[in-house]
Design an enzyme around this catalytic site. Structure first.
Site, PDB file in Angstrom:
ATOM      1  N   GLU A  37       0.847  -1.184   0.000  1.00 41.15           N
ATOM      2  CA  GLU A  37       0.000   0.000   0.000  1.00 41.15           C
ATOM      3  C   GLU A  37       0.891   1.246   0.000  1.00 41.15           C
ATOM      4  O   GLU A  37       1.827   1.353   0.786  1.00 41.15           O
ATOM      5  CB  GLU A  37      -0.911  -0.003   1.229  1.00 41.15           C
ATOM      6  CG  GLU A  37      -1.619   1.300   1.536  1.00 41.15           C
ATOM      7  CD  GLU A  37      -2.486   1.817   0.394  1.00 41.15           C
ATOM      8  OE1 GLU A  37      -2.541   3.046   0.218  1.00 41.15           O
ATOM      9  OE2 GLU A  37      -3.104   0.985  -0.311  1.00 41.15           O
ATOM     10  N   ARG A 112     -17.843   2.611   3.833  1.00 44.25           N
ATOM     11  CA  ARG A 112     -16.657   2.049   3.184  1.00 44.25           C
ATOM     12  C   ARG A 112     -15.607   1.648   4.218  1.00 44.25           C
ATOM     13  O   ARG A 112     -14.943   0.617   4.092  1.00 44.25           O
ATOM     14  CB  ARG A 112     -16.044   3.053   2.207  1.00 44.25           C
ATOM     15  CG  ARG A 112     -16.913   3.415   1.024  1.00 44.25           C
ATOM     16  CD  ARG A 112     -16.147   4.274   0.025  1.00 44.25           C
ATOM     17  NE  ARG A 112     -15.132   3.488  -0.649  1.00 44.25           N
ATOM     18  CZ  ARG A 112     -15.331   2.837  -1.796  1.00 44.25           C
ATOM     19  NH1 ARG A 112     -16.513   2.856  -2.383  1.00 44.25           N
ATOM     20  NH2 ARG A 112     -14.348   2.168  -2.339  1.00 44.25           N
ATOM     21  N   TYR A 226     -29.069   6.801   2.325  1.00 43.41           N
ATOM     22  CA  TYR A 226     -29.348   5.550   3.036  1.00 43.41           C
ATOM     23  C   TYR A 226     -28.545   5.529   4.341  1.00 43.41           C
ATOM     24  O   TYR A 226     -27.525   6.206   4.462  1.00 43.41           O
ATOM     25  CB  TYR A 226     -29.027   4.319   2.189  1.00 43.41           C
ATOM     26  CG  TYR A 226     -27.647   4.290   1.561  1.00 43.41           C
ATOM     27  CD1 TYR A 226     -26.534   3.848   2.281  1.00 43.41           C
ATOM     28  CD2 TYR A 226     -27.457   4.677   0.233  1.00 43.41           C
ATOM     29  CE1 TYR A 226     -25.281   3.796   1.703  1.00 43.41           C
ATOM     30  CE2 TYR A 226     -26.212   4.633  -0.352  1.00 43.41           C
ATOM     31  CZ  TYR A 226     -25.126   4.183   0.385  1.00 43.41           C
ATOM     32  OH  TYR A 226     -23.885   4.139  -0.186  1.00 43.41           O
ATOM     33  N   ASP A 303     -10.821  -1.652  -9.872  1.00 45.93           N
ATOM     34  CA  ASP A 303     -10.825  -0.434 -10.677  1.00 45.93           C
ATOM     35  C   ASP A 303      -9.644  -0.352 -11.623  1.00 45.93           C
ATOM     36  O   ASP A 303      -9.699   0.362 -12.628  1.00 45.93           O
ATOM     37  CB  ASP A 303     -10.834   0.803  -9.767  1.00 45.93           C
ATOM     38  CG  ASP A 303     -12.217   1.107  -9.217  1.00 45.93           C
ATOM     39  OD1 ASP A 303     -13.192   0.476  -9.678  1.00 45.93           O
ATOM     40  OD2 ASP A 303     -12.327   1.977  -8.332  1.00 45.93           O
TER      41      ASP A 303
END
Length: 404
Positions: A37, A112, A226, A303
């Site tokens: 990362e 998320r 939501y 992605d």
């Protein structure tokens, strides 16, 4: 296909949702994984996301569905509203017998960060996964010994038997391998964030209390709402097309444009707009589908392989499907290049269909004038238990590993 003689050393570039899911699936298939990362720590930015039953099925296969469900909300309905009139256009009943008979996994909405944390915790607990932060991959070279990765700001090098590029929309590895330029800007921008549920007042508090996913569709704009995090937070996303877009500037999609575009919305939407987070604007990008996901012992995922617009709420869902398919392939082939070819063969067509249909659904959502009138008239005839239009998206791909 024969059993693997020894575990492979797999490097996963990118520690987001797709990267961590890929690492977990790969480790569960019996391999050693190093996640690289670039940020100083693992984390997710953004707000809520929707996990359709295909994503819930993938999370179950990864062994993290119960952890995700602890903080997620299972909404009772998906509702499309007309953002100008405030009238309900159509809805889907997610607690009906028709839903449960057709889909064996729940529809969830979550923050998320909560999804990312569940995956990160599972990776930390797995003995075959090593997590490294502060590693920005700048070069990848392949030879008979494997794939050699180099990192920014250091002379360090890591050699792996194979590499999974899960480094997102602006993937450096995709650019180096595919060279297809920058992502495509849709000229739409989003403002989004989650706030305490009790902050919603008036009619908005009623919608929040219902726990439904609300989509207020309007001309070249929409608002999505939501609950997330056990219903304690309320997620809001305001999206609109900018008239001031220029490819060489960030001076478009401003708060002033946000107010202009939503000026004609109904009162409930206008009431909600001041509570939409304004600290960051998110330009919306995608790409056209490609076939070349595999480059020797390097493969694209999430992605990096198939960035898509959010109108089908499938970006994270498709990355999770990728991860499961990758793990299945790596559990069935000795040569990682063969495994990658099998994985890509299973995933390319489905991901491409979701990519292209996400664009189309965005066009439908943002119709104006007579187009919106006809859309509403057509959608209003649908039963709340009619899932035919979404079943192909929400039904997970068969668990299979085709021959490369």
């Amino acid at each position: 296909m024969s059993a693997l003689p020894t575990p492979l050393r797999i490097a996963v570039v990118g520690g987001g949702i797709g990267g961590l899911a890929a690492a977990l699936a790969t480790a569960r298939a019996g391999h050693h994984v190093t996640v690289l990362e670039r940020s100083a720590r693992f984390g997710e930015i953004g707000a809520g996301l929707q996990l359709a039953p295909n994503a819930s099925a993938a999370l179950e296969q990864l062994g993290v569905l119960p952890a995700v469900q602890r903080n997620a909300v299972a909404p009772p309905r998906l509702v499309m509203m007309d953002a100008l009139t405030g009238d309900e256009v159509t809805s889907l009943d997610l607690r009906s017998a028709a839903y449960t008979e057709r889909f064996t996994h729940p529809y969830l909405v979550t923050h998320r960060t909560d999804l990312h944390t569940a995956l990160l915790d599972a990776c930390r607990d797995h003995p075959a996964i090593t997590l490294r932060t502060g590693h920005t991959v700048t070069h990848a070279e392949q030879d008979g010994a494997g794939v050699h990765l180099r990192f920014a700001g250091t002379g360090a090098k890591l050699t792996a038997d194979a590499v999974v590029a899960a480094d997102g929309l602006h993937s450096r590895l995709r650019q180096a391998l595919v060279g297809d330029g920058e992502p495509v800007c849709s000229r739409y921008v989003a403002y989004r964030g989650a706030l305490p549920a009790e902050s919603m007042t008036g009619r908005m508090s009623q919608h929040a209390a219902s726990e439904a996913v609300m989509v207020w569709a309007g001309p070249r704009m929409h608002l999505v709402q939501y609950p997330v995090r056990r219903g304690e937070l309320y997620n809001q996303v305001a999206v609109f097309e900018s008239d001031r877009y220029t490819p060489d500037s960030d001076a478009w999609g401003s708060e002033a444009e946000l107010e202009e575009r939503f000026a004609g919305a109904c009162q409930p939407v206008r009431d909600a707009l001041p509570l939409v987070a304004r600290d960051r604007r998110w330009p919306l990008y995608d790409r056209l589908p490609i076939d070349d996901w595999v480059h020797g012992r390097i493969v694209l995922l999430g992605d990096a392989a198939h960035p898509m617009l959010q109108y089908l709420a499938q970006g994270a869902c498709q990355a999770l499907e990728d991860a499961v398919a990758l793990g299945q392939a790596l559990g069935g082939f000795t040569d990682p290049a063969d495994a990658f070819a099998a994985y890509a063969g299973q995933r390319r067509q489905r991901a491409a269909l979701v990519q292209t249909n996400a664009r189309r659904f965005g066009e439908i959502c943002h119709l104006e004038g007579m187009g919106a009138t006809l859309r509403n008239a057509l959608f209003s005839t649908r039963s709340s238990e009619d899932f035919d239009d979404m079943s192909w998206v929400w039904t997970p791909a068969p668990a299979s590993v085709p021959a490369p």
